[in-house]
Scaffold this motif. Structure first.
Motif, PDB file in Angstrom:
ATOM      1  N   ARG A  10      -5.834 -11.036   1.677  1.00 56.21           N
ATOM      2  CA  ARG A  10      -5.010 -10.025   0.986  1.00 56.21           C
ATOM      3  C   ARG A  10      -4.365  -9.077   1.981  1.00 56.21           C
ATOM      4  O   ARG A  10      -3.167  -8.803   1.911  1.00 56.21           O
ATOM      5  CB  ARG A  10      -5.862  -9.230  -0.010  1.00 56.21           C
ATOM      6  CG  ARG A  10      -5.083  -8.081  -0.661  1.00 56.21           C
ATOM      7  CD  ARG A  10      -5.921  -7.323  -1.674  1.00 56.21           C
ATOM      8  NE  ARG A  10      -7.159  -6.781  -1.180  1.00 56.21           N
ATOM      9  CZ  ARG A  10      -7.268  -5.626  -0.519  1.00 56.21           C
ATOM     10  NH1 ARG A  10      -6.195  -4.902  -0.241  1.00 56.21           N
ATOM     11  NH2 ARG A  10      -8.450  -5.197  -0.133  1.00 56.21           N
ATOM     12  N   LEU A  11      -5.123  -8.600   2.910  1.00 52.76           N
ATOM     13  CA  LEU A  11      -4.604  -7.629   3.881  1.00 52.76           C
ATOM     14  C   LEU A  11      -3.578  -8.249   4.824  1.00 52.76           C
ATOM     15  O   LEU A  11      -2.661  -7.575   5.266  1.00 52.76           O
ATOM     16  CB  LEU A  11      -5.760  -7.016   4.669  1.00 52.76           C
ATOM     17  CG  LEU A  11      -6.686  -6.134   3.842  1.00 52.76           C
ATOM     18  CD1 LEU A  11      -7.920  -5.761   4.648  1.00 52.76           C
ATOM     19  CD2 LEU A  11      -5.954  -4.890   3.353  1.00 52.76           C
ATOM     20  N   ALA A  14      -0.270  -9.416   2.286  1.00 54.38           N
ATOM     21  CA  ALA A  14       0.381  -8.339   1.518  1.00 54.38           C
ATOM     22  C   ALA A  14      -0.180  -6.984   1.936  1.00 54.38           C
ATOM     23  O   ALA A  14      -0.777  -6.272   1.131  1.00 54.38           O
ATOM     24  CB  ALA A  14       0.185  -8.577   0.027  1.00 54.38           C
ATOM     25  N   PRO A  15       0.019  -6.599   3.202  1.00 49.79           N
ATOM     26  CA  PRO A  15      -0.593  -5.361   3.693  1.00 49.79           C
ATOM     27  C   PRO A  15      -0.085  -4.095   2.999  1.00 49.79           C
ATOM     28  O   PRO A  15      -0.797  -3.095   2.957  1.00 49.79           O
ATOM     29  CB  PRO A  15      -0.235  -5.354   5.181  1.00 49.79           C
ATOM     30  CG  PRO A  15       0.962  -6.225   5.282  1.00 49.79           C
ATOM     31  CD  PRO A  15       0.815  -7.261   4.213  1.00 49.79           C
ATOM     32  N   ASP A  16       1.113  -4.138   2.446  1.00 47.02           N
ATOM     33  CA  ASP A  16       1.671  -2.951   1.789  1.00 47.02           C
ATOM     34  C   ASP A  16       1.336  -2.887   0.307  1.00 47.02           C
ATOM     35  O   ASP A  16       1.707  -1.919  -0.362  1.00 47.02           O
ATOM     36  CB  ASP A  16       3.193  -2.916   1.968  1.00 47.02           C
ATOM     37  CG  ASP A  16       3.586  -2.813   3.430  1.00 47.02           C
ATOM     38  OD1 ASP A  16       2.802  -2.235   4.215  1.00 47.02           O
ATOM     39  OD2 ASP A  16       4.658  -3.315   3.793  1.00 47.02           O
ATOM     40  N   LEU A  17       0.663  -3.900  -0.207  1.00 45.44           N
ATOM     41  CA  LEU A  17       0.338  -3.973  -1.624  1.00 45.44           C
ATOM     42  C   LEU A  17      -1.086  -3.493  -1.834  1.00 45.44           C
ATOM     43  O   LEU A  17      -1.997  -3.918  -1.128  1.00 45.44           O
ATOM     44  CB  LEU A  17       0.474  -5.434  -2.081  1.00 45.44           C
ATOM     45  CG  LEU A  17       0.818  -5.725  -3.514  1.00 45.44           C
ATOM     46  CD1 LEU A  17       2.160  -5.108  -3.889  1.00 45.44           C
ATOM     47  CD2 LEU A  17       0.882  -7.227  -3.726  1.00 45.44           C
ATOM     48  N   ASP A  18      -1.289  -2.586  -2.794  1.00 48.77           N
ATOM     49  CA  ASP A  18      -2.659  -2.144  -3.043  1.00 48.77           C
ATOM     50  C   ASP A  18      -3.439  -3.249  -3.759  1.00 48.77           C
ATOM     51  O   ASP A  18      -2.863  -4.210  -4.277  1.00 48.77           O
ATOM     52  CB  ASP A  18      -2.705  -0.823  -3.793  1.00 48.77           C
ATOM     53  CG  ASP A  18      -2.257  -0.915  -5.248  1.00 48.77           C
ATOM     54  OD1 ASP A  18      -1.998  -2.024  -5.749  1.00 48.77           O
ATOM     55  OD2 ASP A  18      -2.169   0.142  -5.893  1.00 48.77           O
ATOM     56  N   LYS A  62       7.537 -14.426  -3.426  1.00 49.44           N
ATOM     57  CA  LYS A  62       8.203 -13.136  -3.634  1.00 49.44           C
ATOM     58  C   LYS A  62       8.245 -12.732  -5.097  1.00 49.44           C
ATOM     59  O   LYS A  62       8.119 -11.570  -5.431  1.00 49.44           O
ATOM     60  CB  LYS A  62       9.601 -13.170  -3.042  1.00 49.44           C
ATOM     61  CG  LYS A  62       9.572 -13.201  -1.534  1.00 49.44           C
ATOM     62  CD  LYS A  62      10.943 -13.218  -0.940  1.00 49.44           C
ATOM     63  CE  LYS A  62      10.787 -13.308   0.577  1.00 49.44           C
ATOM     64  NZ  LYS A  62      12.027 -13.472   1.260  1.00 49.44           N
ATOM     65  N   LEU A  69       4.462  -5.419  -8.552  1.00 51.00           N
ATOM     66  CA  LEU A  69       4.924  -4.042  -8.390  1.00 51.00           C
ATOM     67  C   LEU A  69       5.368  -3.448  -9.721  1.00 51.00           C
ATOM     68  O   LEU A  69       5.307  -2.231  -9.898  1.00 51.00           O
ATOM     69  CB  LEU A  69       6.070  -3.998  -7.382  1.00 51.00           C
ATOM     70  CG  LEU A  69       5.677  -4.369  -5.955  1.00 51.00           C
ATOM     71  CD1 LEU A  69       6.923  -4.458  -5.078  1.00 51.00           C
ATOM     72  CD2 LEU A  69       4.670  -3.377  -5.389  1.00 51.00           C
TER      73      LEU A  69
END
Length: 71
Positions: A10-11, A14-18, A62, A69
């Motif tokens: 996950r990190l 998608a590092p910018d996704l919580d 994507k 989001l």
């Protein structure tokens, strides 16, 4: 697959996704259940492990990120 491996994927992809948005992108409505997989409290289901490995190799689609989001 274990929880720390799932979290590392996950990190990385998608590092910018919580974590909530990432869980939703994978189809998890119950974020607490997903967090239990990452923490190792519950074993990672086989299909989730396969999906995570696929995402790790090919990246997160994507369209899934966009839907995460919005959710």
């Amino acid at each position: 697959m274990n929880g720390p491996r799932l979290a590392s994927i996950r990190l990385r992809v998608a590092p910018d996704l919580d974590v909530r948005a990432f869980a939703h992108a994978l189809g998890y409505v119950d974020v607490d259940a997903y967090l239990q997989y990452e923490s190792g409290e519950r074993p990672v289901p086989h299909l989730l492990a396969l999906l995570a490995e696929m995402i790790d190799r090919s990246g997160m689609p994507k369209a899934w990120l966009k839907s995460a989001l919005v959710a």
